[in-house]
Scaffold this motif. Sequence first.
Motif, PDB file in Angstrom:
ATOM      1  N   LEU A 293      -6.512  -6.189 -20.935  1.00 30.06           N
ATOM      2  CA  LEU A 293      -6.881  -5.862 -19.805  1.00 30.06           C
ATOM      3  C   LEU A 293      -5.911  -6.135 -19.404  1.00 30.06           C
ATOM      4  CD1 LEU A 293     -10.513  -5.860 -19.397  1.00 30.06           C
ATOM      5  CD2 LEU A 293      -9.776  -4.435 -19.113  1.00 30.06           C
ATOM      6  N   LYS A 294      -5.265  -7.701 -18.891  1.00 30.47           N
ATOM      7  CA  LYS A 294      -4.206  -8.167 -18.254  1.00 30.47           C
ATOM      8  C   LYS A 294      -2.933  -7.252 -18.364  1.00 30.47           C
ATOM      9  CE  LYS A 294      -5.471 -12.494 -17.732  1.00 30.47           C
ATOM     10  NZ  LYS A 294      -5.385 -14.635 -18.183  1.00 30.47           N
ATOM     11  N   THR A 295      -1.993  -6.647 -19.517  1.00 31.63           N
ATOM     12  CA  THR A 295      -1.561  -5.855 -19.341  1.00 31.63           C
ATOM     13  C   THR A 295      -1.486  -4.348 -18.652  1.00 31.63           C
ATOM     14  OG1 THR A 295      -0.334  -7.024 -21.827  1.00 31.63           O
ATOM     15  CG2 THR A 295      -0.016  -5.015 -21.393  1.00 31.63           C
ATOM     16  N   ALA A 296      -3.344  -4.101 -19.127  1.00 32.70           N
ATOM     17  CA  ALA A 296      -3.677  -2.820 -18.306  1.00 32.70           C
ATOM     18  C   ALA A 296      -2.866  -2.866 -16.881  1.00 32.70           C
ATOM     19  CB  ALA A 296      -4.461  -2.578 -18.802  1.00 32.70           C
ATOM     20  N   ALA A 297      -3.142  -4.315 -16.336  1.00 34.57           N
ATOM     21  CA  ALA A 297      -3.516  -4.752 -14.901  1.00 34.57           C
ATOM     22  C   ALA A 297      -2.335  -4.602 -14.870  1.00 34.57           C
ATOM     23  CB  ALA A 297      -4.573  -5.702 -14.706  1.00 34.57           C
ATOM     24  N   ALA A 298      -1.121  -5.032 -15.057  1.00 33.04           N
ATOM     25  CA  ALA A 298       0.162  -5.608 -14.545  1.00 33.04           C
ATOM     26  C   ALA A 298       0.308  -4.006 -14.459  1.00 33.04           C
ATOM     27  CB  ALA A 298       0.927  -5.951 -15.483  1.00 33.04           C
TER      28      ALA A 298
ATOM     29  N   SER B  12      -9.357  -6.439 -10.169  1.00 29.24           N
ATOM     30  CA  SER B  12     -10.039  -4.980 -11.063  1.00 29.24           C
ATOM     31  C   SER B  12     -10.939  -4.254  -9.299  1.00 29.24           C
ATOM     32  CB  SER B  12     -11.051  -5.373 -12.011  1.00 29.24           C
ATOM     33  OG  SER B  12     -11.973  -5.980 -11.675  1.00 29.24           O
ATOM     34  N   ALA B  13     -11.400  -2.673  -9.816  1.00 31.49           N
ATOM     35  CA  ALA B  13     -12.315  -2.534  -8.318  1.00 31.49           C
ATOM     36  C   ALA B  13     -13.668  -1.453  -9.686  1.00 31.49           C
ATOM     37  CB  ALA B  13     -11.735  -1.208  -8.136  1.00 31.49           C
ATOM     38  N   ASN B  14     -14.125  -1.978  -8.829  1.00 30.82           N
ATOM     39  CA  ASN B  14     -16.052  -1.611  -9.541  1.00 30.82           C
ATOM     40  C   ASN B  14     -16.845  -0.206  -8.920  1.00 30.82           C
ATOM     41  OD1 ASN B  14     -18.403  -2.128 -10.898  1.00 30.82           O
ATOM     42  ND2 ASN B  14     -19.645  -2.532  -8.762  1.00 30.82           N
TER      43      ASN B  14
ATOM     44  N   HIS C 204      -5.007   7.229 -10.648  1.00 26.32           N
ATOM     45  CA  HIS C 204      -4.144   5.480 -10.554  1.00 26.32           C
ATOM     46  C   HIS C 204      -4.749   4.651 -11.493  1.00 26.32           C
ATOM     47  CE1 HIS C 204      -1.678   7.009  -6.986  1.00 26.32           C
ATOM     48  NE2 HIS C 204      -2.496   7.489  -6.226  1.00 26.32           N
ATOM     49  N   TYR C 205      -5.991   4.855 -11.364  1.00 27.21           N
ATOM     50  CA  TYR C 205      -6.367   3.407 -12.379  1.00 27.21           C
ATOM     51  C   TYR C 205      -6.844   3.782 -14.058  1.00 27.21           C
ATOM     52  CZ  TYR C 205      -8.472   2.369  -8.077  1.00 27.21           C
ATOM     53  OH  TYR C 205      -8.822   2.137  -6.275  1.00 27.21           O
ATOM     54  N   THR C 206      -6.829   2.598 -14.682  1.00 25.98           N
ATOM     55  CA  THR C 206      -7.246   3.100 -15.682  1.00 25.98           C
ATOM     56  C   THR C 206      -8.768   2.324 -16.070  1.00 25.98           C
ATOM     57  OG1 THR C 206      -4.902   1.432 -16.612  1.00 25.98           O
ATOM     58  CG2 THR C 206      -6.749   1.361 -17.967  1.00 25.98           C
ATOM     59  N   VAL C 207      -9.402   3.100 -16.594  1.00 24.21           N
ATOM     60  CA  VAL C 207     -11.099   3.165 -16.663  1.00 24.21           C
ATOM     61  C   VAL C 207     -11.945   2.723 -16.992  1.00 24.21           C
ATOM     62  CG1 VAL C 207     -12.932   4.351 -16.215  1.00 24.21           C
ATOM     63  CG2 VAL C 207     -11.194   5.303 -14.461  1.00 24.21           C
TER      64      VAL C 207
ATOM     65  N   ALA D 247      -8.563   0.126 -32.063  1.00 20.57           N
ATOM     66  CA  ALA D 247      -7.740   1.461 -30.944  1.00 20.57           C
ATOM     67  C   ALA D 247      -7.774   1.131 -29.783  1.00 20.57           C
ATOM     68  CB  ALA D 247      -8.478   2.050 -31.397  1.00 20.57           C
ATOM     69  N   THR D 248      -9.053   0.771 -28.748  1.00 20.87           N
ATOM     70  CA  THR D 248      -9.348   0.300 -27.398  1.00 20.87           C
ATOM     71  C   THR D 248      -7.776  -0.230 -26.664  1.00 20.87           C
ATOM     72  OG1 THR D 248     -10.471   1.245 -26.891  1.00 20.87           O
ATOM     73  CG2 THR D 248     -10.172   0.485 -25.403  1.00 20.87           C
ATOM     74  N   LEU D 249      -8.146  -1.721 -27.576  1.00 23.78           N
ATOM     75  CA  LEU D 249      -7.450  -2.688 -26.958  1.00 23.78           C
ATOM     76  C   LEU D 249      -5.686  -2.188 -26.633  1.00 23.78           C
ATOM     77  CD1 LEU D 249      -9.893  -4.985 -28.268  1.00 23.78           C
ATOM     78  CD2 LEU D 249      -9.877  -4.566 -25.803  1.00 23.78           C
ATOM     79  N   ASP D 250      -5.354  -1.712 -28.864  1.00 23.25           N
ATOM     80  CA  ASP D 250      -4.372  -1.298 -28.704  1.00 23.25           C
ATOM     81  C   ASP D 250      -3.403  -0.628 -27.720  1.00 23.25           C
ATOM     82  OD1 ASP D 250      -3.552  -2.431 -30.478  1.00 23.25           O
ATOM     83  OD2 ASP D 250      -4.399  -0.843 -31.778  1.00 23.25           O
ATOM     84  N   ALA D 251      -3.964   0.544 -27.314  1.00 25.06           N
ATOM     85  CA  ALA D 251      -4.331   1.626 -26.274  1.00 25.06           C
ATOM     86  C   ALA D 251      -4.086   1.039 -24.864  1.00 25.06           C
ATOM     87  CB  ALA D 251      -4.636   2.881 -26.717  1.00 25.06           C
ATOM     88  N   LEU D 252      -4.889   0.149 -24.562  1.00 22.95           N
ATOM     89  CA  LEU D 252      -4.316  -0.747 -22.907  1.00 22.95           C
ATOM     90  C   LEU D 252      -3.714  -1.762 -23.238  1.00 22.95           C
ATOM     91  CD1 LEU D 252      -7.841  -1.366 -22.559  1.00 22.95           C
ATOM     92  CD2 LEU D 252      -7.157   0.698 -21.618  1.00 22.95           C
ATOM     93  N   SER D 253      -3.060  -2.231 -24.163  1.00 25.06           N
ATOM     94  CA  SER D 253      -1.795  -2.986 -24.714  1.00 25.06           C
ATOM     95  C   SER D 253      -0.569  -2.329 -24.537  1.00 25.06           C
ATOM     96  CB  SER D 253      -1.719  -3.935 -25.727  1.00 25.06           C
ATOM     97  OG  SER D 253      -2.916  -4.787 -25.417  1.00 25.06           O
TER      98      SER D 253
END
Length: 188
Positions: free
Chosen positions: A53-58, A86-88, A18-21, A181-187
């Motif tokens: 990260l805002k996009t991924a959290a949405a 977010s969670a930790n 359920h999470y994006t880590v 590449a990470t930022l693109d994947a999250l967006s």
Amino acid sequence: MNTATALHPAQAAEELHHYTVIDVRTPGEYASGRLPGAHNIPLDHLETALPALKTAAARGRLLMVCASGNRSTTACEQLAAADVPSANLAGGTTAWIQHGHPVHRDDTTKAAWPMERQVRLVAGSLVVTGLALGTRYRPARWLSAAIGSGLVFSALTDTCGMAALLAKLPHNQPRTTDLNATLDALSR
């Protein structure tokens, strides 16, 4: 402002799908072993990654991870200030591994030492150097005293200036292409 939830490793393992880590350790530490599916965004690059990260959290929940839970707690605080929930992972990857959960390793990248080990090496080397030089040049012992004082301050404040400096070394920095590449994947 959002507040972060701390997840025990067993709870995180049950709900991991359920999470994006997001792993906020240095790339070398990340390569040494990470949660399945984790994305690497070093803590000092978090500000740059905020839009992604805002996009991924949405789309779903974010789980912030580091070695012990300290850097990921800081990351959660920074995200909360930007109104990103977010969670930790309580205890970080260390607790995750101790509870017997799997980690993925990057066989193509040479893993750097964990940041805590790098700090111990540098601090210990400077103390020994100060003491050794102090046998011939007495003021050099102040180097040992300064490092010892810094370690005490670090323990009392749960911060580490030396770790912040070491994180800037080239072997602890992400390659720009990897971070992009990470930022693109999250967006997406």
